[in-house]
Design a protein around this motif. Structure first.
Motif, PDB file in Angstrom:
ATOM      1  N   ARG A  62       0.830  -1.211   0.000  1.00 10.29           N
ATOM      2  CA  ARG A  62       0.000   0.000   0.000  1.00 10.29           C
ATOM      3  C   ARG A  62       0.860   1.255   0.000  1.00 10.29           C
ATOM      4  O   ARG A  62       0.504   2.272  -0.624  1.00 10.29           O
ATOM      5  CB  ARG A  62      -0.944   0.022   1.209  1.00 10.29           C
ATOM      6  N   GLU A  63       1.994   1.210   0.688  1.00 10.65           N
ATOM      7  CA  GLU A  63       2.884   2.376   0.718  1.00 10.65           C
ATOM      8  C   GLU A  63       3.398   2.684  -0.686  1.00 10.65           C
ATOM      9  O   GLU A  63       3.406   3.843  -1.118  1.00 10.65           O
ATOM     10  CB  GLU A  63       4.068   2.112   1.659  1.00 10.65           C
ATOM     11  N   GLU A  66       0.470   3.989  -2.836  1.00 12.23           N
ATOM     12  CA  GLU A  66       0.139   5.390  -2.530  1.00 12.23           C
ATOM     13  C   GLU A  66       1.153   6.343  -3.154  1.00 12.23           C
ATOM     14  O   GLU A  66       0.791   7.423  -3.655  1.00 12.23           O
ATOM     15  CB  GLU A  66       0.068   5.578  -1.017  1.00 12.23           C
ATOM     16  N   ALA A  69       0.324   6.454  -6.780  1.00 11.05           N
ATOM     17  CA  ALA A  69      -0.900   7.221  -7.003  1.00 11.05           C
ATOM     18  C   ALA A  69      -0.600   8.718  -6.982  1.00 11.05           C
ATOM     19  O   ALA A  69      -1.092   9.473  -7.838  1.00 11.05           O
ATOM     20  CB  ALA A  69      -1.938   6.875  -5.944  1.00 11.05           C
ATOM     21  N   ALA A  70       0.219   9.146  -6.041  1.00 10.45           N
ATOM     22  CA  ALA A  70       0.566  10.565  -5.949  1.00 10.45           C
ATOM     23  C   ALA A  70       1.343  11.017  -7.181  1.00 10.45           C
ATOM     24  O   ALA A  70       1.129  12.118  -7.697  1.00 10.45           O
ATOM     25  CB  ALA A  70       1.388  10.811  -4.682  1.00 10.45           C
ATOM     26  N   GLU A  82      -6.298   5.987  -7.348  1.00  9.76           N
ATOM     27  CA  GLU A  82      -6.721   5.632  -5.999  1.00  9.76           C
ATOM     28  C   GLU A  82      -6.207   4.244  -5.626  1.00  9.76           C
ATOM     29  O   GLU A  82      -6.201   3.328  -6.462  1.00  9.76           O
ATOM     30  CB  GLU A  82      -8.250   5.640  -5.902  1.00  9.76           C
ATOM     31  N   VAL A  83      -5.809   4.105  -4.385  1.00 12.18           N
ATOM     32  CA  VAL A  83      -5.339   2.810  -3.886  1.00 12.18           C
ATOM     33  C   VAL A  83      -6.534   2.032  -3.348  1.00 12.18           C
ATOM     34  O   VAL A  83      -7.408   2.581  -2.684  1.00 12.18           O
ATOM     35  CB  VAL A  83      -4.291   3.006  -2.776  1.00 12.18           C
ATOM     36  N   LEU A  89      -4.048  -0.437  -7.623  1.00  8.02           N
ATOM     37  CA  LEU A  89      -4.098   0.969  -7.996  1.00  8.02           C
ATOM     38  C   LEU A  89      -5.135   1.133  -9.095  1.00  8.02           C
ATOM     39  O   LEU A  89      -5.012   0.563 -10.178  1.00  8.02           O
ATOM     40  CB  LEU A  89      -2.720   1.425  -8.498  1.00  8.02           C
TER      41      LEU A  89
END
Length: 551
Positions: A62-63, A66, A69-70, A82-83, A89
């Protein structure tokens, strides 16, 4: 933006994210997997890249997701990232970025969907190859449709494909065929192990018309006349049937030429010298178990005559000498043993067994009114290519035979294929194309036309997005169909595309009505429709099925 372009974009962002953290980006796969979520609410596309590589670089999935995603949220054309779950993703594209795909389809035209994955490959594709002892039966008809479509799909990925028909004009089956012709010419019933059907009587009558004295010749001469003329006429009929079915071959290779030229004898001697053959019980055997076969195979029988595999080995050598780096054999359901046998033949001549691929096709049955159809007008109990075409037409026959994996037995429902309804898959796809062609004609009458300069950012309706994304999948579908030797993927895709178009058409009015003026949205939708029509036409062409303008 195509799925391939988005995959490159995601990978580039991943490289940037990992590099910024001093992490090894070489763990990233060469090609990032991009898929469409089953639930459209989850986004336009999704990738599991973070789950694939997080552990390798020491991050939680998830890290990493994210961070990706950014990074992607800042990229032009990406409307959102979005995660979800443990590290999936989900991505949303801006309407104009999606619409760019429509412009690409217009620019590529008939070339849209093609690729270069097989550029430089020289492929020999052998299929049908039915014995010239009778009309092409249903199994051979399936290969005629699937083999021809596969050849087109492989060529669409850049391969140089030679379609080849191996003409089995040697062996005991030919002798039985000749004996059957002679019996028919005499007005006698077919031999117990011979061939029956009106086609035998027809060919026998033609031979007598051509050579009136054929029956009075000495036995050996009579046999040769009936053999030569019978095979010639039967094979002419086979070629004609296949041509009318839309399947033609680049090479018709005669098995007998391998024996007459001494190629079989030379190959056998070379195999003896190399130690690939050994003598046991008065016969010469191929050490095929050393290459994965379940048993060693007799190449030269105890009477000194070559077994069938001797011709197979010489034929493979001939193909390789002609420069083919991949030899694909498409064989019937009773030929499973040939997979290991042909690979062993390749190894025996000092080749990589991987130059040989064998595809096995299962049986085909005809069904009408819920019951099997078994009788043929010309060939007795064998249903032929002509029987199927007469029942449903070339397009329906080719499409139906191609839309299923050849691994499965196929029941062809003649009643379904005669219907002009959406239940009939080929009608469903062809009707979508005809509907789109009609739309373009109506647009022309209004003085309107599709335009690459249309404002595709206006295509914001969910059905428009779904249609665009479905169009965008075509290149990937073609590449996978070529890689897996599965042209049925193209047929199934076309049904998905037709469905996406019909759903779009139900909610999105394209042309102005009455005194309405055309708007920028009119041109954007009209152009989207032309892109859909082009892809349907391209896909149908790969299956050898027509794309009608009117129905």
């Amino acid at each position: 933006m195509t799925p391939a372009a988005l995959a490159d974009l995601v990978r580039t962002s991943a490289v940037t994210v990992l590099a910024a953290r001093g992490l090894d980006h070489t763990v990233l796969p060469d090609t990032v997997t991009i898929e469409r979520p089953r639930n459209p609410e989850h986004g336009d596309y999704a990738t599991n890249l973070a789950l694939q590589v997080a552990k390798k670089v020491g991050l939680a999935p998830r890290e990493l997701a994210e961070a990706l995603a950014a990074s992607l949220a800042e990229v032009e054309g990406v409307a959102g990232a979005e995660v979800a779950g443990p590290g999936f993703l989900n991505l949303r594209l801006a309407a104009d970025a999606q619409g760019e795909l429509v412009r690409q389809v217009l620019a590529a035209g008939e070339r849209y969907g093609t690729g270069d994955a097989l550029t430089g490959r020289e492929i020999n594709l052998e299929f049908v190859s039915a014995n010239p002892t009778g009309p092409v039966h249903l199994g051979g008809t399936r290969w005629a449709a699937v083999g021809d479509a596969l050849g087109r799909v492989l060529a669409a990925q850049g391969a140089e494909v030679t379609r080849e028909y191996y003409f089995n004009d040697a062996g005991a089956q030919i002798d039985r065929f000749v004996d059957s012709l002679i019996a028919a010419a005499k007005g006698e019933p077919a031999p117990e192990d011979g061939y029956a059907g009106t086609y035998i009587s027809d060919i026998a009558a033609e031979i007598i018309r051509t050579e009136p004295s054929a029956l009075s010749l000495p036995e050996s001469e009579r046999h040769e006349v009936f053999r030569r003329l019978g095979i010639e006429r039967m094979f002419d009929e086979i070629k004609k049937s296949l041509h009318e079915f839309g399947t033609d071959f680049d090479v018709y290779f005669q098995e007998d030429s391998l024996h007459a030229s001494g190629a079989v004898e030379r190959e056998v001697e070379q195999l003896k010298e190399s130690g690939s053959l050994y003598l046991a019980d008065g016969a010469w055997w191929l050490r095929s178990t050393e290459h994965g076969d379940d048993k060693d195979r007799v190449v030269i029988k105890t009477d000194g005559a070559p077994a069938y595999i001797a011709g197979d080995i010489a034929y493979l050598r001939n193909k390789r000498d002609r420069g083919f780096d991949l030899c694909i054999y498409m064989l019937g359901a009773d030929h499973h043993g040939y997979i290991a046998r042909l690979k062993a033949a390749a190894a025996a001549i000092g080749d990589d067994p991987e130059v040989v691929e064998v595809l096995i096709g299962q049986m085909v049955n005809l069904v009408s009114e819920g019951k099997p159809v078994r009788m043929s007008k010309r060939a007795g109990t064998v249903i032929t290519i002509e029987d199927l075409v007469e029942a449903v037409g070339v397009d329906a026959a080719r499409y139906e035979l191609t839309r299923y994996s050849v691994d499965s037995t196929l029941d062809v429902d003649l009643d379904l294929l005669r219907k002009h309804t959406n239940e009939n898959p080929v009608f469903y796809v062809q009707y979508a194309h005809a509907r789109l062609a009609s739309l373009q004609r109506n647009a022309t009458e209004l003085g309107l036309s599709s335009s690459a300069d249309a404002d595709f950012s206006l295509l914001t309706h969910p059905r428009e997005g779904d249609l665009i994304r479905t169009i965008g999948e075509f290149p990937t579908v073609l590449r996978r169909a070529a890689e897996l030797r599965e042209p049925h993927r193209v047929a199934r895709y076309l049904e998905t595309l037709a469905s996406a178009y019909h759903k779009f058409y139900d909610v999105a009015r394209v042309l102005p009505q009455g005194d309405e003026e055309a708007t920028p949205l009119t041109y954007a939708r009209l152009t989207l429709c032309e892109a859909a029509r082009q892809v349907l036409a391209n896909g149908l062409a790969l299956l050898g099925v027509s794309a009608p303008e009117r129905m």
